[in-house]
Design a protein around this motif. Structure first.
Motif, PDB file in Angstrom:
ATOM      1  N   PRO A 182       0.729  -1.276  -0.170  1.00  0.00           N
ATOM      2  CA  PRO A 182       0.079   0.317   0.073  1.00  0.00           C
ATOM      3  C   PRO A 182       0.577   1.198   0.229  1.00  0.00           C
ATOM      4  CG  PRO A 182       0.056  -0.885   2.159  1.00  0.00           C
ATOM      5  CD  PRO A 182       0.828  -2.491   1.655  1.00  0.00           C
ATOM      6  N   HIS A 183       1.805   1.709   0.680  1.00  0.00           N
ATOM      7  CA  HIS A 183       2.608   2.426   0.462  1.00  0.00           C
ATOM      8  C   HIS A 183       3.599   2.659  -1.660  1.00  0.00           C
ATOM      9  CE1 HIS A 183       3.881   0.676   4.297  1.00  0.00           C
ATOM     10  NE2 HIS A 183       3.764   1.597   4.494  1.00  0.00           N
ATOM     11  N   LYS A 184       3.188   1.429  -1.806  1.00  0.00           N
ATOM     12  CA  LYS A 184       3.630   2.233  -3.188  1.00  0.00           C
ATOM     13  C   LYS A 184       2.804   2.398  -4.250  1.00  0.00           C
ATOM     14  CE  LYS A 184       7.019   0.278  -6.677  1.00  0.00           C
ATOM     15  NZ  LYS A 184       7.995  -1.880  -6.880  1.00  0.00           N
ATOM     16  N   PRO A 185       2.721   3.584  -5.244  1.00  0.00           N
ATOM     17  CA  PRO A 185       2.102   4.209  -5.922  1.00  0.00           C
ATOM     18  C   PRO A 185       2.316   3.606  -7.216  1.00  0.00           C
ATOM     19  CG  PRO A 185       3.191   6.536  -5.237  1.00  0.00           C
ATOM     20  CD  PRO A 185       3.817   4.560  -5.013  1.00  0.00           C
ATOM     21  N   VAL A 186       0.698   3.748  -7.966  1.00  0.00           N
ATOM     22  CA  VAL A 186       1.108   2.289  -9.137  1.00  0.00           C
ATOM     23  C   VAL A 186       2.390   2.971 -10.284  1.00  0.00           C
ATOM     24  CG1 VAL A 186      -0.765   1.665 -11.376  1.00  0.00           C
ATOM     25  CG2 VAL A 186      -1.065   1.848  -9.097  1.00  0.00           C
ATOM     26  N   ASP A 187       2.377   4.041 -10.345  1.00  0.00           N
ATOM     27  CA  ASP A 187       2.993   4.553 -11.304  1.00  0.00           C
ATOM     28  C   ASP A 187       4.800   4.306 -11.322  1.00  0.00           C
ATOM     29  OD1 ASP A 187       3.002   6.148  -9.603  1.00  0.00           O
ATOM     30  OD2 ASP A 187       3.087   8.187 -10.577  1.00  0.00           O
ATOM     31  N   GLN A 188       4.734   3.987  -9.799  1.00  0.00           N
ATOM     32  CA  GLN A 188       6.254   3.912  -8.890  1.00  0.00           C
ATOM     33  C   GLN A 188       6.128   2.181 -10.106  1.00  0.00           C
ATOM     34  OE1 GLN A 188       7.573   4.098  -5.438  1.00  0.00           O
ATOM     35  NE2 GLN A 188       6.966   6.515  -5.549  1.00  0.00           N
ATOM     36  N   TRP A 189       5.542   1.427  -9.579  1.00  0.00           N
ATOM     37  CA  TRP A 189       5.137  -0.592 -10.208  1.00  0.00           C
ATOM     38  C   TRP A 189       5.291   0.320 -11.722  1.00  0.00           C
ATOM     39  CZ3 TRP A 189       2.083  -3.005 -13.260  1.00  0.00           C
ATOM     40  CH2 TRP A 189       2.429  -4.896 -12.975  1.00  0.00           C
ATOM     41  N   LEU A 190       4.346   0.689 -12.536  1.00  0.00           N
ATOM     42  CA  LEU A 190       4.706   0.915 -13.696  1.00  0.00           C
ATOM     43  C   LEU A 190       5.853   1.106 -14.546  1.00  0.00           C
ATOM     44  CD1 LEU A 190       0.983   2.175 -14.538  1.00  0.00           C
ATOM     45  CD2 LEU A 190       1.793  -0.143 -14.586  1.00  0.00           C
ATOM     46  N   GLU A 191       7.006   1.940 -13.442  1.00  0.00           N
ATOM     47  CA  GLU A 191       8.389   2.079 -14.126  1.00  0.00           C
ATOM     48  C   GLU A 191       9.025   1.005 -14.684  1.00  0.00           C
ATOM     49  OE1 GLU A 191       9.903   5.449 -11.445  1.00  0.00           O
ATOM     50  OE2 GLU A 191       8.401   6.674 -11.778  1.00  0.00           O
ATOM     51  N   ASP A 192       8.899  -0.310 -13.145  1.00  0.00           N
ATOM     52  CA  ASP A 192       9.474  -1.496 -14.100  1.00  0.00           C
ATOM     53  C   ASP A 192       9.089  -2.313 -14.900  1.00  0.00           C
ATOM     54  OD1 ASP A 192      11.503  -0.537 -11.717  1.00  0.00           O
ATOM     55  OD2 ASP A 192       9.864  -1.187 -10.215  1.00  0.00           O
ATOM     56  N   HIS A 193       8.169  -1.328 -15.563  1.00  0.00           N
ATOM     57  CA  HIS A 193       6.446  -2.368 -16.503  1.00  0.00           C
ATOM     58  C   HIS A 193       6.650  -1.619 -17.166  1.00  0.00           C
ATOM     59  CE1 HIS A 193       6.978  -6.370 -13.540  1.00  0.00           C
ATOM     60  NE2 HIS A 193       6.810  -4.912 -12.595  1.00  0.00           N
ATOM     61  N   PRO A 194       7.246  -0.834 -18.305  1.00  0.00           N
ATOM     62  CA  PRO A 194       7.097   0.094 -19.301  1.00  0.00           C
ATOM     63  C   PRO A 194       6.210  -1.212 -20.695  1.00  0.00           C
ATOM     64  CG  PRO A 194       9.687  -0.613 -19.014  1.00  0.00           C
ATOM     65  CD  PRO A 194       9.235  -1.558 -18.448  1.00  0.00           C
ATOM     66  N   ALA A 195       6.280  -2.138 -20.776  1.00  0.00           N
ATOM     67  CA  ALA A 195       5.574  -2.749 -21.593  1.00  0.00           C
ATOM     68  C   ALA A 195       4.110  -2.656 -21.901  1.00  0.00           C
ATOM     69  CB  ALA A 195       5.934  -4.273 -21.822  1.00  0.00           C
ATOM     70  N   ILE A 196       3.576  -2.946 -20.741  1.00  0.00           N
ATOM     71  CA  ILE A 196       2.166  -2.488 -20.480  1.00  0.00           C
ATOM     72  C   ILE A 196       1.837  -1.646 -20.296  1.00  0.00           C
ATOM     73  CG2 ILE A 196       3.033  -5.077 -19.573  1.00  0.00           C
ATOM     74  CD1 ILE A 196       1.959  -3.834 -16.294  1.00  0.00           C
ATOM     75  N   TRP A 197       1.893  -0.482 -20.965  1.00  0.00           N
ATOM     76  CA  TRP A 197       0.721   0.401 -20.429  1.00  0.00           C
ATOM     77  C   TRP A 197       1.379   2.036 -21.632  1.00  0.00           C
ATOM     78  CZ3 TRP A 197       4.057   4.971 -18.865  1.00  0.00           C
ATOM     79  CH2 TRP A 197       5.248   5.021 -18.190  1.00  0.00           C
ATOM     80  N   ARG A 198       0.844   3.209 -21.120  1.00  0.00           N
ATOM     81  CA  ARG A 198       0.569   4.071 -22.026  1.00  0.00           C
ATOM     82  C   ARG A 198       0.525   5.370 -21.345  1.00  0.00           C
ATOM     83  NH1 ARG A 198      -2.042   4.200 -27.123  1.00  0.00           N
ATOM     84  NH2 ARG A 198      -3.218   2.235 -25.921  1.00  0.00           N
ATOM     85  N   LYS A 199       1.254   6.278 -21.367  1.00  0.00           N
ATOM     86  CA  LYS A 199       0.400   7.442 -20.887  1.00  0.00           C
ATOM     87  C   LYS A 199      -0.225   8.548 -22.195  1.00  0.00           C
ATOM     88  CE  LYS A 199       1.984  11.178 -17.138  1.00  0.00           C
ATOM     89  NZ  LYS A 199       2.670  11.661 -16.528  1.00  0.00           N
ATOM     90  N   ILE A 200      -0.985   8.772 -22.572  1.00  0.00           N
ATOM     91  CA  ILE A 200      -1.066   9.293 -23.290  1.00  0.00           C
ATOM     92  C   ILE A 200      -1.714  11.197 -23.188  1.00  0.00           C
ATOM     93  CG2 ILE A 200      -3.046  10.001 -25.559  1.00  0.00           C
ATOM     94  CD1 ILE A 200      -4.124   6.352 -24.956  1.00  0.00           C
ATOM     95  N   ILE A 201      -1.082  12.166 -23.238  1.00  0.00           N
ATOM     96  CA  ILE A 201      -1.081  13.367 -22.752  1.00  0.00           C
ATOM     97  C   ILE A 201      -2.342  13.883 -24.014  1.00  0.00           C
ATOM     98  CG2 ILE A 201       0.285  15.507 -22.219  1.00  0.00           C
ATOM     99  CD1 ILE A 201       1.026  13.113 -20.931  1.00  0.00           C
TER     100      ILE A 201
END
Length: 263
Positions: free
Chosen positions: A202-221
């Motif tokens: 619960p201490h870890k934000p989702v975006d910190q976890w995503l940084e270690d798994h770049p193949a599964i997400w996108r950030k559309i600005i």
């Protein structure tokens, strides 16, 4: 990570990006496996309400939830698992370790453009492949999904696998993120096509976890200068507070925004 950020320049380009990986060869249908989250400011991190509470929030969590159950019980029907209560608490604004997502890219677009006070800054839509995220779950949880032939958990499935929030953090040495669907306790959840994520830590934000798994997400600005066009087209398509927040409060929010002067 900058390589995962995509800055769109038009309404049409936004549609292309949001639906870019929705084709499923196995099904022969267009079925996206992304969880979407729209935010009015591209700089907002993916923080849960519990993290934003600050202080010794993990130790406080059980006290908040215990008292919520104590005082809300007579007003709540349905299951009695921790997953049912967490869903109920998140839905009604209690700080929890859950984060809101939607299956609908259009609902995500709404939340990225609903706050007209933020039309001077870029918005964002996060897209996370929940099927690929669940491939990194502990074996016991992957097995529960496979036995059901499901891609996302329900509260009933979780109640059979995880008895308490403490158990969640003890399932694996590595952190993981899990997506689950809340009960359809109100029309708002149904209309928003909503579901939740939860981190094992619960201490870890989702975006910190995503940084270690770049193949599964996108950030559309979404550039600030496109927000009015997107907002107007969503309103024309009936993706509004009046629909997503059924009731007089949603109607009032829609009318206030709709008749506010531009600028």
């Amino acid at each position: 990570m900058e390589s995962n950020e995509i800055r769109i320049s038009s309404w049409n380009e936004l549609q292309e990006e949001l639906f870019s990986d929705s084709w499923s060869p196995h099904l022969g249908r267009f079925r996206s496996r992304n969880a979407f989250r729209g935010l009015s400011d591209a700089h907002y991190p993916l923080l849960t309400g519990l993290i934003r509470l600050g202080g010794n929030f993990v130790d406080i969590e059980r006290h908040i939830l215990r008292n919520f159950k104590k005082y809300a019980h007579r007003s709540v029907a349905g299951g009695d698992s921790v997953w049912h209560w967490l869903s109920m608490a998140q839905h009604f604004g209690l700080p929890t370790r859950l984060l809101d997502w939607t299956y609908s890219p259009f609902v995500a677009m709404h939340f990225a453009t609903a706050n007209i006070e933020k039309f001077d800054v870029d918005g964002v839509i996060w897209a996370v492949n929940y099927v690929q995220a669940h491939q990194m779950l502990p074996a016991s949880l992957r097995g529960a999904l496979e036995r059901e032939g499901a891609n996302v958990f329900t509260v009933e499935m979780l109640a059979e696998s995880i008895w308490s929030l403490g158990d969640l953090g003890n399932l694996a040495m590595e952190d993981f993120v899990m997506f689950f669907e809340p009960p359809s306790m109100e029309d708002r959840i149904v209309n928003q096509f909503a579901f939740f994520s939860i981190m094992s830590d619960p201490h870890k934000p989702v975006d910190q976890w995503l940084e270690d798994h770049p193949a599964i997400w996108r950030k559309i600005i979404i550039p600030a200068e496109l927000k009015w066009e997107i907002r107007d087209k969503l309103d024309q398509g009936n993706i509004t507070e009046r629909v997503l927040f059924p009731g007089l409060d949603g109607l009032s929010r829609w009318l206030k925004r709709h008749y506010s002067p531009k600028g």
